[in-house]
Design a protein around this motif. Structure first.
Motif, PDB file in Angstrom:
ATOM      1  N   GLN A 130      21.565  -8.130  68.869  1.00  0.00           N
ATOM      2  CA  GLN A 130      20.159  -8.118  68.493  1.00  0.00           C
ATOM      3  C   GLN A 130      19.526  -9.462  68.859  1.00  0.00           C
ATOM      4  O   GLN A 130      20.204 -10.485  68.935  1.00  0.00           O
ATOM      5  N   PRO A 131      18.269  -9.495  69.154  1.00  0.00           N
ATOM      6  CA  PRO A 131      17.269  -8.413  69.073  1.00  0.00           C
ATOM      7  C   PRO A 131      17.101  -7.655  70.384  1.00  0.00           C
ATOM      8  O   PRO A 131      16.083  -7.014  70.606  1.00  0.00           O
ATOM      9  N   TYR A 132      18.115  -7.761  71.272  1.00  0.00           N
ATOM     10  CA  TYR A 132      17.928  -7.180  72.613  1.00  0.00           C
ATOM     11  C   TYR A 132      18.195  -5.685  72.624  1.00  0.00           C
ATOM     12  O   TYR A 132      17.550  -4.942  73.380  1.00  0.00           O
ATOM     13  N   PHE A 133      19.116  -5.228  71.759  1.00  0.00           N
ATOM     14  CA  PHE A 133      19.515  -3.827  71.805  1.00  0.00           C
ATOM     15  C   PHE A 133      19.568  -3.281  70.371  1.00  0.00           C
ATOM     16  O   PHE A 133      19.696  -4.037  69.403  1.00  0.00           O
ATOM     17  N   SER A 134      19.491  -1.969  70.279  1.00  0.00           N
ATOM     18  CA  SER A 134      19.613  -1.254  69.003  1.00  0.00           C
ATOM     19  C   SER A 134      20.504  -0.046  69.234  1.00  0.00           C
ATOM     20  O   SER A 134      20.753   0.349  70.382  1.00  0.00           O
ATOM     21  N   VAL A 135      21.001   0.557  68.109  1.00  0.00           N
ATOM     22  CA  VAL A 135      21.867   1.712  68.231  1.00  0.00           C
ATOM     23  C   VAL A 135      21.403   2.766  67.229  1.00  0.00           C
ATOM     24  O   VAL A 135      21.018   2.451  66.100  1.00  0.00           O
ATOM     25  N   ASP A 136      21.440   3.990  67.625  1.00  0.00           N
ATOM     26  CA  ASP A 136      21.107   5.099  66.742  1.00  0.00           C
ATOM     27  C   ASP A 136      22.272   5.310  65.784  1.00  0.00           C
ATOM     28  O   ASP A 136      23.425   5.476  66.225  1.00  0.00           O
ATOM     29  N   PRO A 137      22.039   5.335  64.446  1.00  0.00           N
ATOM     30  CA  PRO A 137      23.159   5.413  63.482  1.00  0.00           C
ATOM     31  C   PRO A 137      23.915   6.720  63.549  1.00  0.00           C
ATOM     32  O   PRO A 137      25.080   6.769  63.133  1.00  0.00           O
ATOM     33  N   ASN A 138      23.320   7.768  64.016  1.00  0.00           N
ATOM     34  CA  ASN A 138      23.988   9.067  64.040  1.00  0.00           C
ATOM     35  C   ASN A 138      24.567   9.404  65.413  1.00  0.00           C
ATOM     36  O   ASN A 138      25.699   9.875  65.526  1.00  0.00           O
ATOM     37  N   LEU A 150      26.395  -4.930  65.226  1.00  0.00           N
ATOM     38  CA  LEU A 150      26.762  -6.192  64.603  1.00  0.00           C
ATOM     39  C   LEU A 150      26.327  -7.391  65.430  1.00  0.00           C
ATOM     40  O   LEU A 150      26.033  -8.454  64.887  1.00  0.00           O
ATOM     41  N   GLU A 151      26.322  -7.226  66.777  1.00  0.00           N
ATOM     42  CA  GLU A 151      25.969  -8.332  67.671  1.00  0.00           C
ATOM     43  C   GLU A 151      25.219  -7.755  68.863  1.00  0.00           C
ATOM     44  O   GLU A 151      25.599  -6.708  69.391  1.00  0.00           O
ATOM     45  N   LEU A 189      26.554  -9.120  75.557  1.00  0.00           N
ATOM     46  CA  LEU A 189      27.683  -8.532  74.849  1.00  0.00           C
ATOM     47  C   LEU A 189      27.171  -7.929  73.542  1.00  0.00           C
ATOM     48  O   LEU A 189      26.606  -8.632  72.698  1.00  0.00           O
ATOM     49  N   VAL A 190      27.398  -6.634  73.362  1.00  0.00           N
ATOM     50  CA  VAL A 190      26.926  -5.900  72.190  1.00  0.00           C
ATOM     51  C   VAL A 190      28.155  -5.420  71.410  1.00  0.00           C
ATOM     52  O   VAL A 190      29.080  -4.847  72.000  1.00  0.00           O
ATOM     53  N   VAL A 191      28.171  -5.645  70.088  1.00  0.00           N
ATOM     54  CA  VAL A 191      29.262  -5.188  69.216  1.00  0.00           C
ATOM     55  C   VAL A 191      28.722  -4.057  68.341  1.00  0.00           C
ATOM     56  O   VAL A 191      27.742  -4.233  67.598  1.00  0.00           O
ATOM     57  N   ILE A 192      29.362  -2.889  68.393  1.00  0.00           N
ATOM     58  CA  ILE A 192      28.955  -1.696  67.649  1.00  0.00           C
ATOM     59  C   ILE A 192      30.013  -1.396  66.589  1.00  0.00           C
ATOM     60  O   ILE A 192      31.220  -1.431  66.868  1.00  0.00           O
ATOM     61  N   GLN A 193      29.544  -1.061  65.345  1.00  0.00           N
ATOM     62  CA  GLN A 193      30.441  -0.695  64.252  1.00  0.00           C
ATOM     63  C   GLN A 193      30.214   0.762  63.855  1.00  0.00           C
ATOM     64  O   GLN A 193      29.074   1.221  63.758  1.00  0.00           O
ATOM     65  N   ALA A 194      31.350   1.454  63.623  1.00  0.00           N
ATOM     66  CA  ALA A 194      31.315   2.826  63.083  1.00  0.00           C
ATOM     67  C   ALA A 194      31.993   2.800  61.713  1.00  0.00           C
ATOM     68  O   ALA A 194      33.151   2.350  61.592  1.00  0.00           O
TER      69      ALA A 194
END
Length: 797
Positions: A215-223, A212-213, A243-248
Motif C-alpha cells: 500500500q498505497p499502490y495496490f489493493s486486494v479484494d477480500p473475497n 500486508l505490504e 513487492l506486494v504481500v497478501i494474507q489469507a
C-alpha cells in the motif's frame, strides 16, 4: 456492528450444539403400552394390550436399537479415551445375558465398545483431513454362545472438524505485470489460497484476503483475492518493480483464525509516454572540404526514457539542406543520428551550413496516436583543405591524322587549383600509359604533341593519362584520361584478298570464268571502298585472257579460246592493276597464276602436271602410287621375317627332358691373350654393364626381373661386386637349367690392398715352404702332409 453481533450469535449456537451432541450420544425410548397398538421405537418386546378384556394378545418383535448419528472431535488428545456414544436395546432388561459386538472401519483399533454397557470410545486421536467418517456395524449377541439375538445394524461416526489447518498459497510466490500509467482499479492478477478444513462445518475454511505490504499502490479484494491498482499515474521511469504481500485468514477473518501469506512481484511495463529529447539544442561540426562522399561528418542523439521499441527514434533533416548536400541515418545499435556527406562540399563556394534535425519516435503516443518529436540545430563549418588541381574535363577526346609530322599539336588539357591560393599547375604524361613514348605534353600549358608518327592500321586509339601537379605541393596530383583517335588517310594500296591460283581446263570453252578476284584495302575511307581493276598496259591485247567487272568490287577472269595445252604451256601469269578511290588514289599490281590442267568431261580437274603424259598407257597416277605402296609393304614384311630368323634363340621344348640334352664345353680358353671366346670388354669396364642379360640356350618359362646393378665409383672398378651380382642372378633365375658354365675372367681389377693372387708373381717357391706342421694338425691332415712330403722328396731326387 449488527453484522458482527450476528456472527457472534451464530458462533454461540454452534458451540452449544457441539456440547449437546457430545454429552448426549444416544436416547432410549421406553415401550408404550396402549389398548390398541404399540408405539415402541426400537427393541423387541412383548406388548400386552387390553387389560380390561383379560385377553393376552401376542405381537411381532421389532428391533429396539435407539441412537442418533454419532460425532467425535478430531485432534482430541485427553488422558482417557473419548466417549463417542452408547448403544442400547430393549432386550437389555433385568439380568438377561447379552453383549454388544462392534464391527466395521476402525473397529477394535480406533474404536472400542463396552460389551456390557454398549459405550463406544475413540482410542486414538483422529484427523478429519485424513478420514472424515467411519462406517461401523453393531449387533446384540448371546453372551454365552455368541448367537445373534438381532440382525446387525449399520451406523456412521463422523469426525467433527476443528480449525487446525492454516490457509496455503500453493502457486506462490507470484509475478505479475501491468502497464504503467494504468487507472485506479485496473486488475493486476489474482491469487488463490486453499484451506484443508471442512468448508461445510463452521467457518474453519472460510477465507478472507488482505494486503500486508504494497500500500498505497495496490489493493486486494477480500473475497476474490484480485489485486488491483490503487494509486493513480504510477510511472515506470520513477519505479519499475513493487513487492506486494497478501494474507489469507480463515474463520472469516475473525480473531483466532489461522492465516497464510504469499508475495506478488508486480512489474510496470513500459508505454510510450516520454518524448525523445536532444541532449543539446545546438550541435557544431567542422568538416574538411576534401571529406569523401558517404563519410561521417558528425553524430547527434535524442535520449528517450522509455525502453525497447518505445525508445527508438528516426532522424530527418527538415530545414537548411535545400541542395541535398547531407543526409542523416539512424544507427540501430546506439540510436544515434549519423550525419553523412552526400555531395562534395567546397570551401571556396560555401563555408558554412545550418541544418535543422528532427528526432521522431517510431511508435505513436498512446493517448492521441501522434508520435513524440524533438528538434535540434546543427551548424556545419567547412574547413579549407589543400585540394589537388581540378581538370575542366574528366575525359578528353582528341583526333590526329595518321602519318602526321612529329611535334604536331594534337590538343591540350587544362587544370586549375581550386584553393584560394591558386597554385601554378604542371602537366605530365603517365608513361605507364604511353610505353612507346608516342606523345609529349607541355608542362606549362598542357598542349599534347606528337612524338612519333602514328599508323591507324596498327592502332586506331591511344589512351593516355595526364597528371596535373601543384608547384608548391607535389603531393597534390589529379589525373585525367585523354583518348586520342587516329584519323585515316589513304596511305595503303589495295591488294588481292588472298593468293589466288586459278586452274584452266584444256577442254574449256571460250568465255568460261576461270577465277573470281576481289581486293582488300587496309584504309577505311568514310565513303567506303571502290576498286578499279585493269590489266597492265603490255597485257591489254592479251590473246588468252580477259577480265570482266562484277560491279561489287570484284572481277571475273575469262578464257578467250579453248586451245590451251599443257604440253605447250603449263602455267600462265596474268598481272592485274588494282586502284582505290582515295585522294590521292593508291594502286598495286597483283599477279594471278593460272595452271592448265586435265579435266573430266564434267570439268572436274584431274591432273595439272606435264609428267602425266609420259606415263604408260592405262596407268594413272593413283595406280602408280598403289603399286609403290605394295612394294614397300613387301619389303617391310621381308625385313621383319629375316630379322626374326636371325634373332631366334635356342628353345628347349617344355615336353622334353632337359637331361637328354648334352651340352659340351670344350673351350679351354687361350689365356689373357684370347679375346675371341669371351667379350673381355665387359670385365674391363664393369661400369658399362647395366641390367640383366638373358640366357639364350633355353626358352624361359618365367620372366626374371633383374636387379639394378650397383655402379662402382668413377675412380675404380669393383670386379668382386660384379661377380656377386652375376652369381645372385644365376642362383635366382628359375628358368636356367642346372649346369655349370665356365667363364673366363682375364681382369683382376685394380687398387686391391691384397695385391695379386697369381702364383707366377709369388716371390717364394714351393721349395721354400715347409709343410711339416700339417702332420701336427691331427689325423685329418696327415694324408695331406704325406703328399706334400712326397712332393718335396721327388723334387730333391
Amino acid at each position: 456492528m449488527p453484522r458482527r453481533s450476528e456472527e457472534m450469535l451464530v458462533d454461540l449456537w454452534m458451540s452449544l450444539l457441539l456440547v449437546w451432541i457430545t454429552c448426549v450420544p444416544c436416547v432410549s425410548m421406553t415401550p408404550i403400552i396402549g389398548p390398541s397398538k404399540s408405539t415402541q421405537t426400537g427393541g423387541s418386546a412383548a406388548v400386552v394390550s387390553g387389560p380390561g378384556e383379560g385377553q393376552r394378545l401376542l405381537s411381532r418383535a421389532k428391533r429396539g436399537w435407539v441412537w442418533n448419528q454419532m460425532f467425535v472431535l478430531e485432534e482430541f488428545s485427553g488422558p482417557d479415551p473419548i466417549l463417542v456414544g452408547r448403544l442400547h436395546t430393549d432386550l437389555d432388561v433385568g439380568g438377561k445375558n447379552i453383549k454388544y459386538v462392534l464391527a466395521g472401519e476402525g473397529a477394535g483399533t480406533i474404536f472400542a465398545i463396552n460389551e456390557l454397557t454398549g459405550d463406544i470410545h475413540a482410542m486414538k486421536r483422529l484427523d478429519r483431513e485424513e478420514k472424515a467418517e467411519y462406517t461401523l456395524t453393531a449387533q446384540v449377541v448371546n453372551a454365552d454362545n455368541d448367537q445373534p439375538l438381532e440382525p446387525p445394524s449399520e451406523f456412521i461416526i463422523k469426525v467433527q472438524d476443528i480449525n487446525d489447518n492454516p490457509p496455503q498459497f500453493n502457486e506462490g510466490p507470484y509475478r505479475a505485470s501491468v502497464p504503467e500509467m494504468s487507472g485506479v482499479g485496473t486488475p493486476v492478477t489474482r491469487v488463490t489460497a486453499t484451506d484443508a478444513d471442512d468448508p461445510v462445518y463452521g467457518n474453519s475454511a472460510k477465507l478472507v484476503y488482505s494486503i500486508l505490504e504494497g500500500q498505497p499502490y495496490f489493493s486486494v479484494d477480500p473475497n476474490t483475492a484480485t489485486i488491483k491498482i490503487a494509486l493513480h499515474a504510477m510511472d515506470r521511469e520513477m519505479r519499475e518493480e513493487y513487492l506486494v504481500v497478501i494474507q489469507a485468514k480463515d474463520m472469516g477473518g475473525h480473531m483466532g483464525g489461522l492465516s497464510g501469506t504469499t508475495t506478488v512481484t508486480v512489474t510496470l511495463t513500459d508505454v510510450n509516454d516520454n518524448p525523445p529529447k536532444f541532449s543539446k539544442s545546438l550541435y557544431e561540426f567542422v568538416i574538411p572540404e576534401d571529406l569523401p562522399i558517404g563519410n561521417m561528418g558528425g553524430k547527434v542523439k535524442a535520449n528517450d526514457r522509455d525502453i525497447g521499441d518505445n525508445a527508438k527514434s528516426t532522424y530527418n533533416i527538415i530545414e537548411g539542406d535545400e541542395q541535398g548536400m547531407f543526409e542523416i541515418v539512424t544507427d540501430g545499435q546506439t540510436q544515434e543520428g549519423i550525419l553523412r556527406l552526400k555531395k562534395v562540399i567546397d570551401f571556396e563556394s560555401k563555408r558554412a551550413y545550418t541544418l535543422k534535425v528532427e528526432a521522431t519516435n517510431i511508435r505513436s503516443e498512446p493517448s492521441n496516436g501522434v508520435p513524440f518529436k524533438d528538434t535540434a540545430t546543427v551548424k556545419i563549418v567547412v574547413e579549407d583543405s589543400d585540394e589537388p588541381p581540378v581538370f575542366l574535363k574528366a575525359v578528353y577526346l582528341l583526333e590526329v591524322n595518321e602519318n602526321a609530322p612529329i611535334n604536331t599539336v594534337i590538343g591540350s588539357v587544362t587544370a586549375r587549383d581550386p584553393d584560394s591560393s591558386a597554385s601554378t599547375v604542371r602537366y605530365f604524361i603517365d608513361r605507364h600509359t604511353d610505353l612507346e613514348r608516342q606523345f609529349n605534353i607541355n608542362v606549362d600549358d598542357g598542349k599534347i604533341t606528337l612524338a612519333k608518327p602514328l599508323d591507324r592500321e596498327t592502332d586506331m586509339w591511344h589512351n593516355i593519362t595526364v597528371t596535373a601537379t601543384e608547384v608548391r605541393n607535389h603531393s597534390q596530383i589529379s589525373r585525367a584520361i585523354v583518348a586520342i583517335r587516329v584519323m585515316d588517310i589513304n596511305d595503303n594500296a589495295p591488294e588481292f584478298a588472298t593468293e589466288y591460283e586459278a586452274f584452266l581446263c584444256e577442254n574449256g570453252k571460250p568465255g568460261q570464268v576461270i577465277q573470281t578476284v576481289s581486293a582488300v584495302d587496309k584504309d577505311d575511307p568514310i565513303q567506303g571502298h571502290y576498286f578499279d581493276y585493269r590489266l597492265v598496259p603490255e597485257m591489254l591485247n592479251n590473246p588468252n585472257f580477259t577480265i570482266k567487272n562484277n560491279q561489287d568490287n570484284s572481277i571475273s577472269v575469262l578464257a578467250k579460246h579453248d586451245t590451251f595445252r599443257r604440253q605447250k604451256q603449263e602455267m600462265y601469269f596474268l598481272p592485274i592493276i588494282v586502284t582505290d578511290n582515295g585522294n590521292p588514289p593508291m594502286s598495286s599490281t597483283n599477279t594471278l597464276t593460272i595452271r592448265v590442267c586435265g579435266c573430266s568431261k564434267d570439268g572436274i580437274v584431274q591432273s595439272c602436271n606435264v609428267e602425266a603424259y609420259v606415263l604408260p598407257i592405262g596407268l594413272s597416277m593413283g595406280a602408280l602410287i598403289a603399286i609403290l605402296a605394295c612394294i614397300i609393304l613387301l619389303l617391310v614384311v621381308l625385313f621383319v621375317t629375316l630379322r626374326r630368323h636371325k634373332n631366334e634363340p635356342l628353345i628347349i621344348k617344355d615336353d622334353e627332358d632337359v637331361r637328354e640334352n648334352i651340352i659340351r664345353y670344350d673351350d679351354e680358353g687361350g689365356g689373357e691373350e684370347d679375346t675371341e671366346a669371351f667379350d673381355i670388354a665387359t670385365l674391363q669396364n664393369p661400369d658399362g654393364v647395366n641390367g640383366y642379360l638373358p640366357r639364350k640356350d633355353i626358352k624361359p618359362d618365367l620372366q626374371f626381373m633383374p636387379r639394378a646393378g650397383q655402379h662402382s665409383g668413377p675412380n675404380g672398378v669393383d670386379v668382386d661386386e660384379f661377380i656377386n651380382v652375376r652369381l645372385h642372378e644365376a642362383d635366382n633365375d628359375a628358368t636356367a637349367p642346372p649346369y655349370d658354365s665356365i667363364q673366363i675372367y682375364g681382369y683382376e681389377g685394380r687398387g686391391s690392398m691384397a695385391g695379386s693372387l697369381s702364383s707366377l708373381e709369388t716371390a717364394s717357391s714351393d721349395s721354400d715352404q715347409n709343410y711339416d706342421y700339417l702332420r701336427e694338425w691331427g689325423p685329418r691332415f696327415r694324408r695331406l702332409g704325406e703328399l706334400y712330403s712326397v712332393g718335396e722328396s721327388d723334387r730333391e731326387t
